[in-house]
Each structure stands twice: as C-alpha cells, then as structure tokens.
Write a protein that holds these residues in place. Structure first.
Motif, PDB file in Angstrom:
ATOM      1  N   UNK A 181      85.726  68.353  15.780  1.00 38.17           N
ATOM      2  CA  UNK A 181      84.643  67.159  14.673  1.00 38.17           C
ATOM      3  C   UNK A 181      85.405  66.230  14.555  1.00 38.17           C
ATOM      4  N   UNK A 182      84.915  64.922  14.045  1.00 35.27           N
ATOM      5  CA  UNK A 182      86.337  63.787  13.682  1.00 35.27           C
ATOM      6  C   UNK A 182      86.435  63.732  12.718  1.00 35.27           C
ATOM      7  N   UNK A 183      88.013  62.923  13.330  1.00 33.97           N
ATOM      8  CA  UNK A 183      88.838  63.089  11.987  1.00 33.97           C
ATOM      9  C   UNK A 183      88.696  61.648  11.108  1.00 33.97           C
ATOM     10  N   UNK A 184      88.826  61.362  10.115  1.00 35.39           N
ATOM     11  CA  UNK A 184      89.075  60.587   9.204  1.00 35.39           C
ATOM     12  C   UNK A 184      90.209  59.717   9.020  1.00 35.39           C
ATOM     13  N   UNK A 185      90.090  58.760  10.148  1.00 34.13           N
ATOM     14  CA  UNK A 185      91.209  57.764   9.869  1.00 34.13           C
ATOM     15  C   UNK A 185      91.382  57.242   9.455  1.00 34.13           C
ATOM     16  N   UNK A 186      92.430  56.573   8.536  1.00 38.31           N
ATOM     17  CA  UNK A 186      92.820  56.255   7.247  1.00 38.31           C
ATOM     18  C   UNK A 186      93.515  54.592   8.085  1.00 38.31           C
ATOM     19  N   UNK A 187      93.940  54.447   8.607  1.00 37.49           N
ATOM     20  CA  UNK A 187      94.701  53.234   9.311  1.00 37.49           C
ATOM     21  C   UNK A 187      94.207  52.536  11.194  1.00 37.49           C
ATOM     22  N   UNK A 188      93.920  51.573  10.853  1.00 34.76           N
ATOM     23  CA  UNK A 188      93.707  50.880  12.570  1.00 34.76           C
ATOM     24  C   UNK A 188      94.837  49.978  13.021  1.00 34.76           C
ATOM     25  N   UNK A 189      95.137  49.743  14.224  1.00 32.37           N
ATOM     26  CA  UNK A 189      96.164  49.204  15.014  1.00 32.37           C
ATOM     27  C   UNK A 189      95.217  47.284  14.186  1.00 32.37           C
ATOM     28  N   UNK A 190      96.532  46.668  13.315  1.00 34.47           N
ATOM     29  CA  UNK A 190      96.326  45.538  12.594  1.00 34.47           C
ATOM     30  C   UNK A 190      96.774  45.650  11.899  1.00 34.47           C
ATOM     31  N   UNK A 191      95.955  46.459  10.666  1.00 31.87           N
ATOM     32  CA  UNK A 191      96.122  46.599   9.001  1.00 31.87           C
ATOM     33  C   UNK A 191      96.933  46.299   8.533  1.00 31.87           C
ATOM     34  N   UNK A 192      97.071  45.649   7.744  1.00 30.62           N
ATOM     35  CA  UNK A 192      98.347  45.150   6.758  1.00 30.62           C
ATOM     36  C   UNK A 192      98.258  46.130   5.506  1.00 30.62           C
ATOM     37  N   UNK A 193      99.257  46.600   5.646  1.00 33.08           N
ATOM     38  CA  UNK A 193      99.580  47.349   4.500  1.00 33.08           C
ATOM     39  C   UNK A 193     100.847  47.517   4.346  1.00 33.08           C
ATOM     40  N   UNK A 194     100.963  48.280   2.012  1.00 30.50           N
ATOM     41  CA  UNK A 194     102.637  48.177   1.625  1.00 30.50           C
ATOM     42  C   UNK A 194     102.735  49.851   1.561  1.00 30.50           C
ATOM     43  N   UNK A 195     104.227  50.006   1.071  1.00 30.39           N
ATOM     44  CA  UNK A 195     104.005  51.201   0.692  1.00 30.39           C
ATOM     45  C   UNK A 195     104.031  51.239  -0.985  1.00 30.39           C
ATOM     46  N   UNK A 196     103.154  51.823  -1.609  1.00 29.85           N
ATOM     47  CA  UNK A 196     103.758  52.177  -3.405  1.00 29.85           C
ATOM     48  C   UNK A 196     105.110  52.521  -3.608  1.00 29.85           C
ATOM     49  N   UNK A 197     105.753  52.872  -2.896  1.00 30.20           N
ATOM     50  CA  UNK A 197     107.226  53.728  -3.572  1.00 30.20           C
ATOM     51  C   UNK A 197     108.757  53.128  -3.284  1.00 30.20           C
ATOM     52  N   UNK A 198     108.047  52.617  -2.037  1.00 27.56           N
ATOM     53  CA  UNK A 198     109.157  51.945  -1.493  1.00 27.56           C
ATOM     54  C   UNK A 198     108.948  50.196  -0.637  1.00 27.56           C
ATOM     55  N   UNK A 199     109.605  49.310  -2.344  1.00 29.67           N
ATOM     56  CA  UNK A 199     108.635  48.047  -2.208  1.00 29.67           C
ATOM     57  C   UNK A 199     109.750  47.561  -2.047  1.00 29.67           C
ATOM     58  N   UNK A 200     110.963  47.345  -1.469  1.00 26.09           N
ATOM     59  CA  UNK A 200     111.957  47.176  -0.853  1.00 26.09           C
ATOM     60  C   UNK A 200     112.006  47.256   0.728  1.00 26.09           C
TER      61      UNK A 200
END
Length: 97
Positions: free
Chosen positions: A2-21
């Motif tokens: 089965x195909x996986x549903x990937x969330x992030x791809x190479x080069x995507x910019x992100x933040x972590x909502x619990x670890x802003x530091x």
C-alpha cells in the motif's frame, strides 16, 4: 504494498508548536522503507543547530504531525493559521561572583 501518506518532503520548512525555542527547521533528509511495514522518517535541521528525526507516515500514530510538527504551506512567509508563535527565551550571560 500500500501507498503511504507522507507528510513532509525534502526541503519543506517547519516549526514545532511545542518547542518554539528550537526555531524553524528544514527537512534535510527523507527516508522511506520499501519493505512492507517499514518506517518512513524525516530528518529536520532546526535553527538551534540540532538535527532531529521524526516519523513521517500520516497513517501512523507516530507521525510527527501528531506530535506538533507543522509545515509552512505553499512557500508562505508566515506560520500556518492558528499556530502559536513562540520565541526563544532571552538569555544573557551573568557573571557569577
């Protein structure tokens, strides 16, 4: 397989909502197993200089999305709507006597 549903791809910019530091981050490596039941991982380099590895399969409870990793959509310059904006704490060196 089965195909996986990937969330992030190479080069995507992100933040972590619990670890802003940590600051914002960029996906620097994407690892997807071709073995049935294998893992999907992404490695993210955050502004604090550390790389962190997260699960990347939206069908898995261990996906980084469910742990607070949020990405900038379509090259937006702003954080996604509703995402808390946290700044790293102000730190200064204090001479001890």
């Amino acid at each position: 397989m089965g195909e996986r549903r990937l969330y992030l791809r190479l080069g995507d910019r992100v933040i972590h909502e619990h670890y802003g530091e940590w600051g914002d981050g960029v996906v620097v490596e994407e690892m997807t197993s071709r073995v049935p039941g294998g893992t999907c991982l992404v490695r993210i380099m955050f502004r604090d200089g550390r790389q962190r590895t997260f699960g990347n399969d939206l069908d898995s409870e261990a996906c980084c999305y469910y742990f607070g990793v949020r990405k900038f959509w379509h090259g937006e310059g702003e954080y996604p709507a509703g995402t808390p904006r946290r700044r790293a704490p102000n730190r200064r060196l204090v001479q001890q006597r």
